[in-house]
Design an enzyme around this catalytic site. Structure first.
Site, PDB file in Angstrom:
ATOM      1  N   HIS A 186       1.184  -0.904   0.236  1.00 29.73           N
ATOM      2  CA  HIS A 186       0.162   0.478   0.135  1.00 29.73           C
ATOM      3  C   HIS A 186       1.363   1.215  -0.061  1.00 29.73           C
ATOM      4  O   HIS A 186       2.016   1.387   0.821  1.00 29.73           O
ATOM      5  CB  HIS A 186      -1.054   0.279   1.590  1.00 29.73           C
ATOM      6  N   MET A 187       0.633   2.181  -0.799  1.00 28.70           N
ATOM      7  CA  MET A 187       1.219   3.823  -0.630  1.00 28.70           C
ATOM      8  C   MET A 187       0.559   4.541   0.099  1.00 28.70           C
ATOM      9  O   MET A 187      -0.358   4.751   0.352  1.00 28.70           O
ATOM     10  CB  MET A 187       0.597   4.577  -2.141  1.00 28.70           C
TER      11      MET A 187
END
Ligand SMILES: [Zn+2]
Length: 164
Positions: free
Chosen positions: A124-125
Site C-alpha cells: 500500500h502507498m
C-alpha cells in the site's frame, strides 16, 4: 532514539492487525475491500485499486492507496494495476492538496516488515499531508498527534475534493 521509534508514526496503521498479514482471510486491506465504503473509510475505488483513510492517521488527510488483489510484491503487479495505483495516488495527492492545502506531502511505501510495513502482506502507498511545524519529533517521541478533525469529516472532505 532507535530507528524503530523514529519510524513509529509512519508504520502505525492498524496496530491491532499486525501479525495476521499473511493470512488473506484476516488481511486488513482485503477486509476493507470487502466492507461497505463508509464503514471501511474508503475514499474511492478504481479499476483494481482503492483509496482508504488510515484509521490511525499521521496527520489529518493521511490515506493509503492499495491494489484490490492481495500481494506483497511491487514487482508482481501487472502493468495495468501498477499504473492504476500510481494514477490513484495522483488523485489522492490532488484531493489532499485541494482539501487541506498542506505545505508538502510524503508519498511512499514500506515494503516488508524490516522496512516498517504495518501490513507487509498487502502492499500500500501512503499519502500523507505535511505542514511546516507538524514535526516528526512530536509524533515519534511523545506520541502526540495533532488531529483537528474526526475521520468521518476527513472522509467527507477528501471525497468532495476527489476528481475522477
Ligand atoms: Zn490483502
Amino acid at each position: 532514539m532507535s530507528l524503530d521509534r523514529l519510524w513509529a508514526g509512519w508504520r502505525s496503521e492498524y496496530v491491532g492487525s499486525v501479525g495476521a498479514e499473511d493470512d488473506r482471510g484476516e488481511c486488513l486491506f482485503c477486509g476493507l475491500v470487502a466492507s461497505p465504503d463508509d464503514e471501511a473509510l474508503v475514499v474511492a475505488r478504481g479499476a483494481g485499486v482503492f483509496a482508504v483513510l488510515n484509521l490511525y492517521p499521521y496527520t489529518s488527510g493521511h490515506c493509503m492507496v492499495a491494489p484490490i488483489e492481495h500481494g506483497a510484491d511491487l514487482e508482481a503487479l501487472t502493468p495495468d494495476v501498477a499504473n492504476a495505483l500510481m494514477e490513484m495516488t495522483q488523485r489522492a495527492a490532488a484531493a489532499i492538496k485541494a482539501a487541506y492545502q498542506p505545505d508538502g506531502l510524503n508519498i511512499g511505501m514500506n515494503l516488508g516488515r524490516a522496512a516498517g510495513a504495518g501490513v507487509p502482506g498487502h502492499l500500500h502507498m501512503h499519502v500523507v499531508p505535511r505542514w511546516a511545524g507538524d514535526t516528526n519529533f512530536m509524533t515519534t517521541t511523545a506520541e502526540v498527534r495533532v488531529l483537528p478533525e474526526s475521520l468521518p469529516i476527513t472522509l467527507d472532505r477528501l471525497r468532495a475534493a476527489w476528481q475522477e
